[in-house]
Scaffold this motif. Sequence first.
Motif, PDB file in Angstrom:
ATOM      1  N   ILE A 111       0.851  -1.185   0.000  1.00  0.00           N
ATOM      2  CA  ILE A 111       0.000   0.000   0.000  1.00  0.00           C
ATOM      3  C   ILE A 111       0.893   1.245   0.000  1.00  0.00           C
ATOM      4  N   LEU A 112       0.683   2.121  -0.967  1.00  0.00           N
ATOM      5  CA  LEU A 112       1.367   3.412  -1.039  1.00  0.00           C
ATOM      6  C   LEU A 112       0.335   4.487  -0.735  1.00  0.00           C
ATOM      7  N   ALA A 113       0.710   5.465   0.079  1.00  0.00           N
ATOM      8  CA  ALA A 113      -0.285   6.467   0.469  1.00  0.00           C
ATOM      9  C   ALA A 113       0.351   7.845   0.608  1.00  0.00           C
ATOM     10  N   ALA A 114      -0.267   8.824  -0.064  1.00  0.00           N
ATOM     11  CA  ALA A 114       0.048  10.238   0.161  1.00  0.00           C
ATOM     12  C   ALA A 114      -0.980  10.743   1.169  1.00  0.00           C
ATOM     13  N   VAL A 115      -0.543  10.938   2.400  1.00  0.00           N
ATOM     14  CA  VAL A 115      -1.492  11.233   3.481  1.00  0.00           C
ATOM     15  C   VAL A 115      -1.601  12.738   3.712  1.00  0.00           C
ATOM     16  N   ASP A 116      -2.730  13.132   4.261  1.00  0.00           N
ATOM     17  CA  ASP A 116      -3.085  14.536   4.427  1.00  0.00           C
ATOM     18  C   ASP A 116      -2.916  14.968   5.887  1.00  0.00           C
ATOM     19  N   MET A 117      -2.800  16.267   6.084  1.00  0.00           N
ATOM     20  CA  MET A 117      -2.894  16.921   7.397  1.00  0.00           C
ATOM     21  C   MET A 117      -1.849  16.437   8.410  1.00  0.00           C
ATOM     22  N   GLU A 118      -0.648  16.128   7.913  1.00  0.00           N
ATOM     23  CA  GLU A 118       0.448  15.837   8.847  1.00  0.00           C
ATOM     24  C   GLU A 118       0.827  17.071   9.636  1.00  0.00           C
ATOM     25  N   GLU A 119       0.851  18.209   8.949  1.00  0.00           N
ATOM     26  CA  GLU A 119       1.367  19.428   9.568  1.00  0.00           C
ATOM     27  C   GLU A 119       0.494  19.938  10.714  1.00  0.00           C
ATOM     28  N   ILE A 120      -0.759  19.515  10.768  1.00  0.00           N
ATOM     29  CA  ILE A 120      -1.643  20.035  11.811  1.00  0.00           C
ATOM     30  C   ILE A 120      -2.108  18.953  12.782  1.00  0.00           C
ATOM     31  N   GLY A 121      -1.364  17.826  12.827  1.00  0.00           N
ATOM     32  CA  GLY A 121      -1.704  16.846  13.844  1.00  0.00           C
ATOM     33  C   GLY A 121      -1.729  15.389  13.426  1.00  0.00           C
ATOM     34  N   LEU A 122      -1.123  15.029  12.285  1.00  0.00           N
ATOM     35  CA  LEU A 122      -0.994  13.626  11.868  1.00  0.00           C
ATOM     36  C   LEU A 122      -2.344  12.959  11.610  1.00  0.00           C
ATOM     37  N   HIS A 123      -3.315  13.739  11.175  1.00  0.00           N
ATOM     38  CA  HIS A 123      -4.672  13.209  11.055  1.00  0.00           C
ATOM     39  C   HIS A 123      -4.817  12.196   9.923  1.00  0.00           C
ATOM     40  N   GLY A 124      -4.166  12.443   8.776  1.00  0.00           N
ATOM     41  CA  GLY A 124      -4.286  11.514   7.657  1.00  0.00           C
ATOM     42  C   GLY A 124      -3.656  10.171   7.951  1.00  0.00           C
ATOM     43  N   SER A 125      -2.473  10.159   8.539  1.00  0.00           N
ATOM     44  CA  SER A 125      -1.813   8.887   8.853  1.00  0.00           C
ATOM     45  C   SER A 125      -2.553   8.141   9.952  1.00  0.00           C
ATOM     46  N   ASP A 126      -3.130   8.865  10.894  1.00  0.00           N
ATOM     47  CA  ASP A 126      -3.921   8.212  11.934  1.00  0.00           C
ATOM     48  C   ASP A 126      -5.125   7.501  11.325  1.00  0.00           C
ATOM     49  N   HIS A 127      -5.794   8.187  10.383  1.00  0.00           N
ATOM     50  CA  HIS A 127      -6.938   7.564   9.712  1.00  0.00           C
ATOM     51  C   HIS A 127      -6.496   6.349   8.902  1.00  0.00           C
ATOM     52  N   LEU A 128      -5.367   6.477   8.189  1.00  0.00           N
ATOM     53  CA  LEU A 128      -4.866   5.358   7.387  1.00  0.00           C
ATOM     54  C   LEU A 128      -4.534   4.160   8.278  1.00  0.00           C
ATOM     55  N   ALA A 129      -3.841   4.404   9.389  1.00  0.00           N
ATOM     56  CA  ALA A 129      -3.477   3.317  10.293  1.00  0.00           C
ATOM     57  C   ALA A 129      -4.710   2.583  10.798  1.00  0.00           C
ATOM     58  N   GLU A 130      -5.745   3.348  11.094  1.00  0.00           N
ATOM     59  CA  GLU A 130      -6.969   2.744  11.626  1.00  0.00           C
ATOM     60  C   GLU A 130      -7.688   1.924  10.559  1.00  0.00           C
ATOM     61  N   THR A 131      -7.770   2.437   9.336  1.00  0.00           N
ATOM     62  CA  THR A 131      -8.522   1.742   8.297  1.00  0.00           C
ATOM     63  C   THR A 131      -7.791   0.497   7.789  1.00  0.00           C
ATOM     64  N   VAL A 132      -6.472   0.565   7.655  1.00  0.00           N
ATOM     65  CA  VAL A 132      -5.722  -0.596   7.177  1.00  0.00           C
ATOM     66  C   VAL A 132      -5.843  -1.757   8.161  1.00  0.00           C
ATOM     67  N   ARG A 133      -5.831  -1.435   9.455  1.00  0.00           N
ATOM     68  CA  ARG A 133      -5.857  -2.472  10.478  1.00  0.00           C
ATOM     69  C   ARG A 133      -7.207  -3.190  10.578  1.00  0.00           C
ATOM     70  N   VAL A 134      -8.229  -2.673   9.917  1.00  0.00           N
ATOM     71  CA  VAL A 134      -9.545  -3.322   9.970  1.00  0.00           C
ATOM     72  C   VAL A 134      -9.481  -4.732   9.403  1.00  0.00           C
ATOM     73  N   ASP A 135      -8.781  -4.924   8.291  1.00  0.00           N
ATOM     74  CA  ASP A 135      -8.760  -6.245   7.663  1.00  0.00           C
ATOM     75  C   ASP A 135      -7.362  -6.717   7.253  1.00  0.00           C
ATOM     76  N   ARG A 136      -6.310  -6.046   7.757  1.00  0.00           N
ATOM     77  CA  ARG A 136      -4.955  -6.469   7.415  1.00  0.00           C
ATOM     78  C   ARG A 136      -4.032  -6.365   8.635  1.00  0.00           C
ATOM     79  N   ASP A 137      -3.068  -7.259   8.698  1.00  0.00           N
ATOM     80  CA  ASP A 137      -1.965  -7.125   9.640  1.00  0.00           C
ATOM     81  C   ASP A 137      -0.867  -6.310   8.966  1.00  0.00           C
ATOM     82  N   ILE A 138      -0.328  -5.330   9.665  1.00  0.00           N
ATOM     83  CA  ILE A 138       0.700  -4.456   9.098  1.00  0.00           C
ATOM     84  C   ILE A 138       2.072  -5.035   9.389  1.00  0.00           C
TER      85      ILE A 138
END
Length: 296
Positions: A111-138
Amino acid sequence: MAKADELILEAFRSAGWDSHMQPFHRDDVSGYLDLGTFDNGDWGPTVYESLDGVNVVAIREGAVSAEAVLVLAHHDTICDSPGANDNTASVVALIEVARLLGDRRFKRTVILAAVDMEEIGLHGSDHLAETVRVDRDISAVIVLETMAYMSKEPGSQLLPPGLGVVYRSQVARMRANDMTGDFAAVLYRRRSSRLAATFASALQAVGGKVIMLRDPADLVGLGPVLTRTVPFVRDFARSDHKPFWERGDPAILVTDTANFRYPHYHQPTDTPDKLDYKHLADITLATVMTVERCAE
């Protein structure tokens, strides 16, 4: 941002990846990641009661699709900065990784991801981490962040106060090299030590220099004390690897140390002419090699 989203999406699709926009919305300010920062003015902390962002995600399903290897880079910048190094160069590397791996098939999903809103609180990566973990082991996460500036000038590499107390051998190497900012730093935790070593070996194989730094908050017996008493510990959790570390995933951060080296960090002068394109290419190739190894 909408134009950037479309450009990145098209680049992923042109490289042959299944790609999509991943919008996210935040209106719950109870979590720590919702305590963000301003991207202008005094750069101080703030609370965003409502945020709408977009991650751009590319997926190559593996034979064992429930296991995933992630590579990500944030594609937002701070106010009034072109953001060539922070963090467009990393997005360029991400797109090139997609192209170089375009015809490859792997055991694990990539999975490759250009994530949003790092500069104001890591919001995009937090959302990505949560969604990927729903059905995959990282299995592995590589985060590229402000990593394309190199200097051959002695004294160009700065250090936060107290770093030498914890990282004696690494600082000794830097001092033996006249504190020259000509290396990539790889930040990792115990669970990502093998991933960090794999990436470091790949970068060294293409001629790059590496300094590896284990998160001091992860050091057995010392972590809690250092977190409370040593200011530089906070510098180890300033980017999109943090949400994965918090969830126990094996993640590394690849960086040129940002404001400890790059004089144009968060400035209007962060423009493409400041970058070292040989180093950018080396990081890209090392990332490809590491993905090949981790995704099998």
